[in-house]
Design an enzyme around this catalytic site. Structure first.
Site, PDB file in Angstrom:
ATOM      1  N   HIS A   1     -56.812 150.200 -40.158  1.00  0.00           N
ATOM      2  CA  HIS A   1     -58.125 150.406 -39.536  1.00  0.00           C
ATOM      3  C   HIS A   1     -57.963 150.954 -38.124  1.00  0.00           C
ATOM      4  O   HIS A   1     -58.715 151.826 -37.689  1.00  0.00           O
ATOM      5  CB  HIS A   1     -58.908 149.085 -39.475  1.00  0.00           C
ATOM      6  CG  HIS A   1     -59.266 148.516 -40.818  1.00  0.00           C
ATOM      7  ND1 HIS A   1     -59.057 147.197 -41.145  1.00  0.00           N
ATOM      8  CD2 HIS A   1     -59.825 149.095 -41.907  1.00  0.00           C
ATOM      9  CE1 HIS A   1     -59.485 146.983 -42.386  1.00  0.00           C
ATOM     10  NE2 HIS A   1     -59.956 148.119 -42.870  1.00  0.00           N
TER      11      HIS A   1
ATOM     12  N   SER B   1     -56.788 144.686 -46.206  1.00  0.00           N
ATOM     13  CA  SER B   1     -57.132 143.374 -45.643  1.00  0.00           C
ATOM     14  C   SER B   1     -56.792 142.276 -46.649  1.00  0.00           C
ATOM     15  O   SER B   1     -56.342 141.196 -46.272  1.00  0.00           O
ATOM     16  CB  SER B   1     -58.627 143.305 -45.324  1.00  0.00           C
ATOM     17  OG  SER B   1     -58.945 144.231 -44.317  1.00  0.00           O
TER      18      SER B   1
ATOM     19  N   LYS C   1     -70.156 138.835 -50.190  1.00  0.00           N
ATOM     20  CA  LYS C   1     -68.756 139.245 -50.321  1.00  0.00           C
ATOM     21  C   LYS C   1     -67.778 138.098 -50.024  1.00  0.00           C
ATOM     22  O   LYS C   1     -66.576 138.281 -50.139  1.00  0.00           O
ATOM     23  CB  LYS C   1     -68.463 140.433 -49.389  1.00  0.00           C
ATOM     24  CG  LYS C   1     -68.874 141.776 -49.982  1.00  0.00           C
ATOM     25  CD  LYS C   1     -68.000 142.894 -49.437  1.00  0.00           C
ATOM     26  CE  LYS C   1     -68.208 144.182 -50.216  1.00  0.00           C
ATOM     27  NZ  LYS C   1     -67.278 145.244 -49.796  1.00  0.00           N
TER      28      LYS C   1
ATOM     29  N   ARG D   1     -56.847 155.908 -48.294  1.00  0.00           N
ATOM     30  CA  ARG D   1     -55.413 155.624 -48.451  1.00  0.00           C
ATOM     31  C   ARG D   1     -54.846 156.291 -49.704  1.00  0.00           C
ATOM     32  O   ARG D   1     -53.847 156.949 -49.672  1.00  0.00           O
ATOM     33  CB  ARG D   1     -55.167 154.111 -48.543  1.00  0.00           C
ATOM     34  CG  ARG D   1     -55.409 153.365 -47.266  1.00  0.00           C
ATOM     35  CD  ARG D   1     -55.559 151.901 -47.517  1.00  0.00           C
ATOM     36  NE  ARG D   1     -56.652 151.672 -48.470  1.00  0.00           N
ATOM     37  CZ  ARG D   1     -57.071 150.494 -48.863  1.00  0.00           C
ATOM     38  NH1 ARG D   1     -56.488 149.412 -48.438  1.00  0.00           N
ATOM     39  NH2 ARG D   1     -58.082 150.390 -49.717  1.00  0.00           N
TER      40      ARG D   1
HETATM   41  O1  PNS Z   1     -64.464 147.660 -46.019  1.00  0.00           O
HETATM   42  P1  PNS Z   1     -65.336 147.875 -47.227  1.00  0.00           P
HETATM   43  O2  PNS Z   1     -65.654 146.541 -47.857  1.00  0.00           O
HETATM   44  O3  PNS Z   1     -64.718 148.848 -48.185  1.00  0.00           O
HETATM   45  O4  PNS Z   1     -66.718 148.518 -46.702  1.00  0.00           O
HETATM   46  C1  PNS Z   1     -67.770 148.775 -47.606  1.00  0.00           C
HETATM   47  C2  PNS Z   1     -69.082 149.148 -46.874  1.00  0.00           C
HETATM   48  C3  PNS Z   1     -69.396 148.146 -45.795  1.00  0.00           C
HETATM   49  C4  PNS Z   1     -68.911 150.514 -46.248  1.00  0.00           C
HETATM   50  C5  PNS Z   1     -70.205 149.210 -47.956  1.00  0.00           C
HETATM   51  O5  PNS Z   1     -70.134 148.050 -48.745  1.00  0.00           O
HETATM   52  C6  PNS Z   1     -71.593 149.310 -47.356  1.00  0.00           C
HETATM   53  O6  PNS Z   1     -71.923 150.290 -46.728  1.00  0.00           O
HETATM   54  N1  PNS Z   1     -72.394 148.245 -47.544  1.00  0.00           N
HETATM   55  C7  PNS Z   1     -73.741 148.167 -47.008  1.00  0.00           C
HETATM   56  C8  PNS Z   1     -74.803 148.309 -48.104  1.00  0.00           C
HETATM   57  C9  PNS Z   1     -75.112 149.756 -48.389  1.00  0.00           C
HETATM   58  O7  PNS Z   1     -75.458 150.520 -47.516  1.00  0.00           O
HETATM   59  N2  PNS Z   1     -74.958 150.143 -49.664  1.00  0.00           N
HETATM   60  C10 PNS Z   1     -75.194 151.520 -50.077  1.00  0.00           C
HETATM   61  C11 PNS Z   1     -73.893 152.306 -50.164  1.00  0.00           C
HETATM   62  S1  PNS Z   1     -72.896 151.681 -51.500  1.00  0.00           S
END
Ligand code: PNS
Length: 163
Positions: free
Chosen positions: A17, A130, A41, A92
């Site tokens: 990150h 993570s 989550k 990645r």
């Molecule tokens: O680190 P991550 O868990 O891969 O991040 C995922 C994230 C936070 C980018 C995604 O889950 C997100 O944007 N969640 C907020 C809800 C949302 O906007 N959903 C619509 C897009 S899937």
């Protein structure tokens, strides 16, 4: 002013990150690292804890244009609320691509004016996640070099207690 939002679970924030953040901080005027505050989550680290670790990274790295934030609800709504025109994500491996492809399609459907930019991880970081940090830490393995140095002791102790 180019404003980017770097969203994620950051449970916890890793050196992968950090690599993405360094690149983004060099490209954007302001970058918000935005922690997803979503109890569905079931993160190991609380949202405040994750933000505190990110703040420590910002201070240690002396990033002047990086802020820590958190959000719940839709990412595009949060992006709009902070005037971010760009979403920042790291890639990645090819498996990330499929996931990112899907998220991008949804976000662009919701707000086409907000675009996502991607930074490829260096091969040395392509294995890092993570969840692997959490697993290594919970079983007492070394997380040295996997998370920013300023947070290593905190994460090690915290994960040891978690087990
Ligand atoms: O680190 P991550 O868990 O891969 O991040 C995922 C994230 C936070 C980018 C995604 O889950 C997100 O944007 N969640 C907020 C809800 C949302 O906007 N959903 C619509 C897009 S899937």
């Amino acid at each position: 002013m180019k404003i980017g939002v770097y969203p994620g679970s950051f449970d916890p924030f890793t050196i992968g990150h950090l690599e993405v953040l360094k690149s983004a901080a060099g490209l954007f005027d302001i970058v918000y690292v935005a922690v997803l505050n979503n109890t569905a989550k079931s993160p190991v680290f609380g949202v405040e804890e994750r933000m505190e670790m990110i703040r420590r990274v910002i201070e240690t790295e002396a990033f002047e244009n990086v802020r820590a934030g958190s959000f719940n609800g839709l990412l595009v709504d949060y992006a709009q609320s902070i005037d971010a025109q760009y979403i920042i994500r790291g890639l990645r491996a090819i498996t990330d691509f499929e996931y990112e492809f899907q998220i991008d399609a949804v976000n662009r459907h919701l707000k086409p004016e907000i675009r996502t930019v991607y930074f490829m991880a260096t091969p040395a970081h392509s294995f890092l996640s993570s969840s692997s940090v959490r697993e290594i830490g919970e079983w007492g393995g070394s997380i040295e070099g996997l998370v920013p140095h300023c947070n290593t002791d905190y994460i090690r102790e915290r994960l040891a207690r978690q087990k």
